[in-house]
Design an enzyme around this catalytic site. Structure first.
Site: not given
Ligand code: CTP
Ligand code: CA
Length: 229
Positions: A33-36, A100
């Site tokens: 995942g990503n931290s958006s 994102a």
């Protein structure tokens, strides 16, 4: 009218917005995942609704509350987002890709939780590339008058400035506007403030000084409305 609350100038328009960050599952409980945070996409949705637009927000894994008067479509992965955005594109006067999107996903999703083995062997993760949603909708326009907006978080590199990378990305993607954020030194992520340069397909560049995400959203909708008129 930087924050754009005063006028219902988007009345009669349908806008489609993506927000948040995709998750690419490895097994039922683990993902890449990503931290958006989703804050900029939600701000775009809130401001567009306040200015009279019909708003569809395709939201990837954001914890933010649904904005009032906005249709929220939850998704998990980049493929889910691709399906929802391409499936709804023909109905949209503008599409803003604020999400994102993971560039890659695991080649195989395992049905059961991955276990450690007694011999201590470490599993390899093979990745495959996700479809490029912004590129697809821009090159295969559902409507000629549709305005398509991308975002790019850039750091610059030894050979190119952030704006050079942004200009090349806008050309490659084929969108009308590209909102370029400087994220060198950990700026922007999760913050309530945003600072950007908005590149236009015609070659212009509009610097937006540091301000609220609502204020940046207002400027983006002003530019989109200019493209319609
Ligand atoms: N985007 C998309 N589909 C993808 C990847 C990105 O629609 N598979 C969109 C993002 O929502 C964003 C824009 O494309 O609006 C730019 O994303 P970015 O990650 O900067 O572009 P990439 O082409 O993936 O380039 P990079 O190699 O720099 O990550
Ligand atoms: Ca990317």
């Amino acid at each position: 009218r930087a924050a754009g609350h005063e006028v219902a100038d988007l009345t009669g328009k349908h806008v489609l917005i993506s927000a948040g960050g995709t998750r690419e599952h490895l097994d039922p409980v683990r993902f890449l995942g990503n931290s958006s945070s989703g804050k900029q996409g939600y701000a775009l949705a809130r401001i567009a609704a306040a200015r009279g637009a019909k708003v569809t927000l395709v939201a990837a894994n954001s914890e933010l509350p649904d904005p009032a008067g906005v249709q929220v479509v939850p998704v998990v992965s980049a493929q889910d987002l691709y399906d929802e955005i391409t499936g709804r594109a023909a109905d949209a006067d503008a599409i803003v890709m604020a999400a994102a999107v993971a560039d890659f996903r695991p080649a195989d999703v395992v049905e059961h939780k991955i276990k450690k083995t007694a011999d201590g062997a470490v599993p390899a993760v093979n990745l495959v590339q996700n479809p490029d949603i912004l590129h697809t909708i821009s090159h295969d326009r559902a409507r000629p008058d549709q305005v398509i907006v991308g975002f790019a978080a850039e750091t610059g590199d030894t050979d190119h400035t952030i704006l050079e990378l942004g200009r090349a990305k806008l050309e490659r993607k084929g969108c009308d506007l590209l909102v370029v954020n400087d994220v060198s030194g950990g700026k922007v992520f999760g913050s309530d403030l945003n600072e950007a340069v908005i590149l236009d397909r015609s070659g212009s560049a509009l610097p937006v000084p540091s301000g609220s995400k609502d204020a940046l959203a207002g400027v983006i909708w002003n530019l989109v409305a200019t493209h319609w008129s």
